[in-house]
Motif scaffolding. Structure first.
Motif, PDB file in Angstrom:
ATOM      1  N   THR A  99      41.417  46.108  43.857  1.00  0.00           N
ATOM      2  CA  THR A  99      40.644  44.877  43.645  1.00  0.00           C
ATOM      3  C   THR A  99      39.456  45.063  42.708  1.00  0.00           C
ATOM      4  N   GLY A 100      39.305  46.247  42.129  1.00  0.00           N
ATOM      5  CA  GLY A 100      38.303  46.471  41.094  1.00  0.00           C
ATOM      6  C   GLY A 100      36.931  46.928  41.552  1.00  0.00           C
ATOM      7  N   ARG A 101      36.808  47.366  42.796  1.00  0.00           N
ATOM      8  CA  ARG A 101      35.474  47.804  43.259  1.00  0.00           C
ATOM      9  C   ARG A 101      34.966  48.999  42.463  1.00  0.00           C
ATOM     10  N   LEU A 102      35.774  50.053  42.333  1.00  0.00           N
ATOM     11  CA  LEU A 102      35.356  51.218  41.558  1.00  0.00           C
ATOM     12  C   LEU A 102      35.303  50.881  40.072  1.00  0.00           C
ATOM     13  N   THR A 103      36.207  50.048  39.614  1.00  0.00           N
ATOM     14  CA  THR A 103      36.239  49.635  38.211  1.00  0.00           C
ATOM     15  C   THR A 103      34.911  49.004  37.812  1.00  0.00           C
ATOM     16  N   ARG A 104      34.366  48.187  38.677  1.00  0.00           N
ATOM     17  CA  ARG A 104      33.092  47.511  38.403  1.00  0.00           C
ATOM     18  C   ARG A 104      31.968  48.529  38.195  1.00  0.00           C
ATOM     19  N   ASP A 154      47.102  48.037  38.015  1.00  0.00           N
ATOM     20  CA  ASP A 154      47.542  48.164  39.404  1.00  0.00           C
ATOM     21  C   ASP A 154      48.915  47.525  39.518  1.00  0.00           C
ATOM     22  N   ILE A 155      49.683  47.970  40.485  1.00  0.00           N
ATOM     23  CA  ILE A 155      51.026  47.447  40.706  1.00  0.00           C
ATOM     24  C   ILE A 155      51.006  46.089  41.413  1.00  0.00           C
ATOM     25  N   ALA A 160      40.797  41.722  41.018  1.00  0.00           N
ATOM     26  CA  ALA A 160      40.036  42.556  40.092  1.00  0.00           C
ATOM     27  C   ALA A 160      39.568  41.749  38.883  1.00  0.00           C
ATOM     28  N   ARG A 161      40.435  40.926  38.361  1.00  0.00           N
ATOM     29  CA  ARG A 161      40.049  40.095  37.208  1.00  0.00           C
ATOM     30  C   ARG A 161      38.896  39.167  37.561  1.00  0.00           C
ATOM     31  N   ALA A 162      38.947  38.593  38.756  1.00  0.00           N
ATOM     32  CA  ALA A 162      37.856  37.711  39.194  1.00  0.00           C
ATOM     33  C   ALA A 162      36.561  38.499  39.359  1.00  0.00           C
ATOM     34  N   ARG A 163      36.655  39.692  39.934  1.00  0.00           N
ATOM     35  CA  ARG A 163      35.477  40.524  40.170  1.00  0.00           C
ATOM     36  C   ARG A 163      34.870  41.013  38.867  1.00  0.00           C
ATOM     37  N   THR A 190      39.607  45.439  30.664  1.00  0.00           N
ATOM     38  CA  THR A 190      40.833  44.654  30.774  1.00  0.00           C
ATOM     39  C   THR A 190      41.583  45.130  32.005  1.00  0.00           C
ATOM     40  N   VAL A 191      42.181  44.194  32.719  1.00  0.00           N
ATOM     41  CA  VAL A 191      42.931  44.504  33.932  1.00  0.00           C
ATOM     42  C   VAL A 191      44.333  43.940  33.772  1.00  0.00           C
ATOM     43  N   ASN A 192      45.338  44.791  34.003  1.00  0.00           N
ATOM     44  CA  ASN A 192      46.721  44.372  33.862  1.00  0.00           C
ATOM     45  C   ASN A 192      47.556  44.900  35.017  1.00  0.00           C
ATOM     46  N   GLN A 193      48.656  44.215  35.254  1.00  0.00           N
ATOM     47  CA  GLN A 193      49.610  44.682  36.257  1.00  0.00           C
ATOM     48  C   GLN A 193      50.546  45.686  35.598  1.00  0.00           C
TER      49      GLN A 193
END
Length: 86
Positions: A17-22, A35-36, A44-47, A55-58
């Motif tokens: 969900t992007g916690r570490l990404t942030r 992420d799968i 993650a995109r919302a966060r 950039t976040v992709n599946q």
């Protein structure tokens, strides 16, 4: 983190969900996170909507079609391998 890292392109495998990404986004010039899970990518995109260097992709599991390892200065995964079917 060194100022040199601020110019690096990073790749995060299994961003959830992007916690570490942030947190990581502030340390890199560009960060691509995958992420799968479609639901996790949506979260993650919302966060991360306010981070223009991310950039976040599946992705399709361990298959990262079209990705070139030489394109990144830093590649990481955190708490991911236990979820991967080999």
């Amino acid at each position: 983190c060194s100022s040199e890292a601020n110019q690096w392109r990073a790749f995060e495998y299994g961003c959830g969900t992007g916690r570490l990404t942030r947190v990581a986004a502030g340390y890199f010039k560009q960060l691509r996170a995958v992420d799968i899970s479609e639901a996790a990518v949506c979260c993650a995109r919302a966060r991360l909507h306010d981070f223009h260097n991310v950039t976040v992709n599946q992705c399709e599991g361990i298959h990262l079609h079209g990705e070139n390892a030489d394109s990144y200065d830093f590649v990481y995964a955190y708490a991911v391998l236990s979820h991967v079917d080999y």
